[in-house]
Scaffold this motif. Structure first.
Motif, mmCIF file in Angstrom:
data_model
loop_
_atom_site.group_PDB
_atom_site.id
_atom_site.type_symbol
_atom_site.label_atom_id
_atom_site.label_comp_id
_atom_site.label_asym_id
_atom_site.label_seq_id
_atom_site.Cartn_x
_atom_site.Cartn_y
_atom_site.Cartn_z
ATOM 1 N N HIS A 196 0.858 -1.201 0.059
ATOM 2 C CA HIS A 196 0.031 0.050 0.035
ATOM 3 C C HIS A 196 0.830 1.256 0.087
ATOM 4 O O HIS A 196 0.628 2.271 -0.674
ATOM 5 C CB HIS A 196 -0.851 0.014 1.279
ATOM 6 N N ALA A 197 1.901 1.294 0.723
ATOM 7 C CA ALA A 197 2.784 2.562 1.038
ATOM 8 C C ALA A 197 3.197 3.012 -0.600
ATOM 9 O O ALA A 197 3.460 4.201 -0.762
ATOM 10 C CB ALA A 197 3.950 2.096 1.822
ATOM 11 N N LEU A 213 1.841 2.972 -3.277
ATOM 12 C CA LEU A 213 0.886 3.658 -4.053
ATOM 13 C C LEU A 213 1.171 5.403 -4.034
ATOM 14 O O LEU A 213 0.822 6.012 -5.006
ATOM 15 C CB LEU A 213 -0.484 3.540 -3.550
ATOM 16 N N GLN A 214 1.794 5.790 -2.947
ATOM 17 C CA GLN A 214 1.791 7.023 -2.696
ATOM 18 C C GLN A 214 3.025 7.661 -3.552
ATOM 19 O O GLN A 214 2.719 9.048 -4.044
ATOM 20 C CB GLN A 214 2.509 7.318 -1.232
ATOM 21 N N LEU A 250 -8.054 3.805 -9.533
ATOM 22 C CA LEU A 250 -6.932 4.047 -8.666
ATOM 23 C C LEU A 250 -5.592 5.014 -9.031
ATOM 24 O O LEU A 250 -5.324 5.952 -8.469
ATOM 25 C CB LEU A 250 -6.340 2.733 -8.244
ATOM 26 N N ALA A 289 -6.049 7.369 -11.586
ATOM 27 C CA ALA A 289 -6.501 8.531 -11.814
ATOM 28 C C ALA A 289 -6.919 9.366 -10.274
ATOM 29 O O ALA A 289 -6.979 10.429 -10.257
ATOM 30 C CB ALA A 289 -8.113 8.457 -12.490
ATOM 31 N N GLY A 290 -7.125 8.468 -9.374
ATOM 32 C CA GLY A 290 -7.139 9.214 -7.629
ATOM 33 C C GLY A 290 -5.774 9.452 -7.221
ATOM 34 O O GLY A 290 -5.937 10.396 -6.478
ATOM 35 N N LEU A 291 -4.798 8.832 -7.757
ATOM 36 C CA LEU A 291 -3.500 9.082 -7.009
ATOM 37 C C LEU A 291 -2.643 9.936 -7.825
ATOM 38 O O LEU A 291 -2.050 10.782 -7.258
ATOM 39 C CB LEU A 291 -2.618 7.808 -6.694
ATOM 40 N N ILE A 292 -2.779 9.966 -8.888
ATOM 41 C CA ILE A 292 -1.848 10.978 -10.110
ATOM 42 C C ILE A 292 -2.793 12.132 -9.938
ATOM 43 O O ILE A 292 -3.961 12.357 -10.217
ATOM 44 C CB ILE A 292 -1.830 10.394 -11.407
ATOM 45 N N PRO A 293 -2.003 13.488 -9.403
ATOM 46 C CA PRO A 293 -2.844 14.732 -9.326
ATOM 47 C C PRO A 293 -3.688 15.282 -10.476
ATOM 48 O O PRO A 293 -4.450 15.493 -10.459
ATOM 49 C CB PRO A 293 -1.698 15.436 -8.731
#
Lengths: 286, 286
Positions: free
Chosen positions: A211-212, A214-215, A242, A244-248
């Motif tokens: 999970h880490a 993903l950041q 996921l 699209a939610g994580l890449i600004p």
């Protein structure tokens, strides 16, 4: 008139890492679009109508990464090393900044290029993609790796993974497959078992749940267009959300009645979406 | 014929936590749909056409959480306590399992209810929502809290946050606002400054960036429908994608030319989407 991709010739370029890269290119422009291919794919596995549509508006470059198809060297077993190998190719081509379209494994490599060498990437298209470390995708589903992982190419397996079960999608898949397999002008070398094994090692390592990790996508500050088929069994559409939610700065589109090869099935629509995206993508100052 | 929401009467129920909850309900059915309201909203701030459309097909329950509007008690300053207060209300109503539609702050509470008491939730709709800990949303943008955070209600601020800048959306917003503000039959009590302050404390705590906390969404195993407006300035649509990527069984829809109040603007389309989602949602065995 631009020749169809089925007529483009193979070229070679020698890079500082000692690898001779096989590539094809056409067109002119300061910032080319560079394509990164899927698991076990060589230059011949890009469906010509998609390439023709993309090449109509810009300089387009396709290449075999180190160890793949007609390129020399050995396929590494990590996505990060594949990214460094791709960067070596781009340096050998004297390219300072490119747009990247990464497809499947190629989209993993694209993410690592943007993180390793941000200044090299103006904008990215991630097709059938997922973030490193996302839970639930380790090694793909058994029926998926069974369909595409056997020693000999399996057209039926390709159709099951790259196209949806509907008559429409399977029909599109038959056409894609026929076009891909019928190239006779200057074909590429087939990919070998070493490439298959190390690419799959890299895919499995990418899919180790973490999970880490993903950041790290929060560090990608380019504009990114994320796309997938709504029924992709290899990389589920939820991983596109996921990303699209994580890449600004990302947009996402899910194509209907399609699977892993949505960009071949919907080649006109996807090429138009890529045109629109690239026309609006701002310069990237890393 | 079902009476319009503007005619539904207020009811009260006393819960084991000592709070007397104000609520409205209509219809019959084993598994009701329970609505959780946005920041500073009371029972009157649900746009009647949406409620009428949702109530046509099922038992619908709307309530003021502890301390809000006509309910007694004090508004807590954490989402988790708001979730426990909502669970106390559902227990007082003798409900074993419900569908939940959470809107904005209500959608944060919905997530916590599903994590604290999974067996209580059959399926969820998260409208204008975001995961706890997602980076970049702490306390909302300055112009957003300025528009909706002042002591006295500000209709212009409401229109700027809940509706997009287009003529169409602002026109829809004027209609929504007129319907909400014109209720004369048995109106709810206004929300007070204590509610505003503690709800905003809870919103800010929810928005503290904490990447590790995103992982808790993997424990939500209900079917979830995630929805937002494409131009929501309060909770950006990328957080809907993030939810859809992190919750294992989720679908997502982004409504065009809309903002935070997309579900009021597109009340017919959204109610139809909710009908379709709930018709297909399986029983949940926690």
């Amino acid at each position: 008139m631009t020749p169809s991709y089925s007529q483009w010739s193979n070229k070679m370029v020698s890079a500082a890492n000692g690898v001779d890269y096989a590539f094809r290119e056409l067109g002119a422009g300061a910032v080319p679009l560079v394509l990164l291919q899927h698991f076990r794919g060589n230059l011949d596995y890009w469906d010509p109508p998609l390439i023709d549509a993309l090449a109509a508006r810009r300089r387009l470059i396709l290449f075999d990464n180190a160890g793949v198809g007609g390129s020399s060297g050995t396929t590494p077993s990590t996505v990060a090393q594949m990214a460094r190998d791709a960067i070596a190719f781009l340096a050998a081509m004297d390219l300072d900044q490119v747009d990247i379209l990464g497809f499947s494994l190629g989209s993993f490599i694209a993410q690592d290029i943007a993180l390793i060498r941000p200044a090299l990437v103006r904008s990215m298209i991630l097709a059938s993609s997922a973030p490193q470390g996302a839970a639930g995708m380790h090694g793909w589903a058994p029926e998926v790796i069974d369909a595409v992982g056997k020693p000999d190419p399996d057209p039926d397996g390709y159709l099951r993974v790259f196209f949806a079960a509907s008559t429409t999608s399977q029909g599109a898949g038959q056409e894609t497959l026929q076009r891909i397999l019928s190239r006779t002008t200057d074909p590429d070398e087939p990919t070998n078992w070493q490439t298959r094994q190390h690419q799959y090692d890299a895919v499995c390592a990418w899919g180790e749940p973490n999970h880490a990790l993903l950041q790290r996508l929060s560090a990608i500050d380019q504009q990114v267009f994320i796309a997938n088929g709504d029924g992709d069994p290899m990389i589920l559409p939820r991983y596109s959300y996921l990303l699209a939610g994580l890449i600004p700065n990302a947009t996402v589109k899910i194509y209907p009645d399609a699977a892993h090869g949505f960009l071949f099935q919907h080649h006109d629509e996807f090429a138009t979406d890529v045109d629109t995206f690239l026309a609006e993508a701002p310069a990237h100052n890393a």
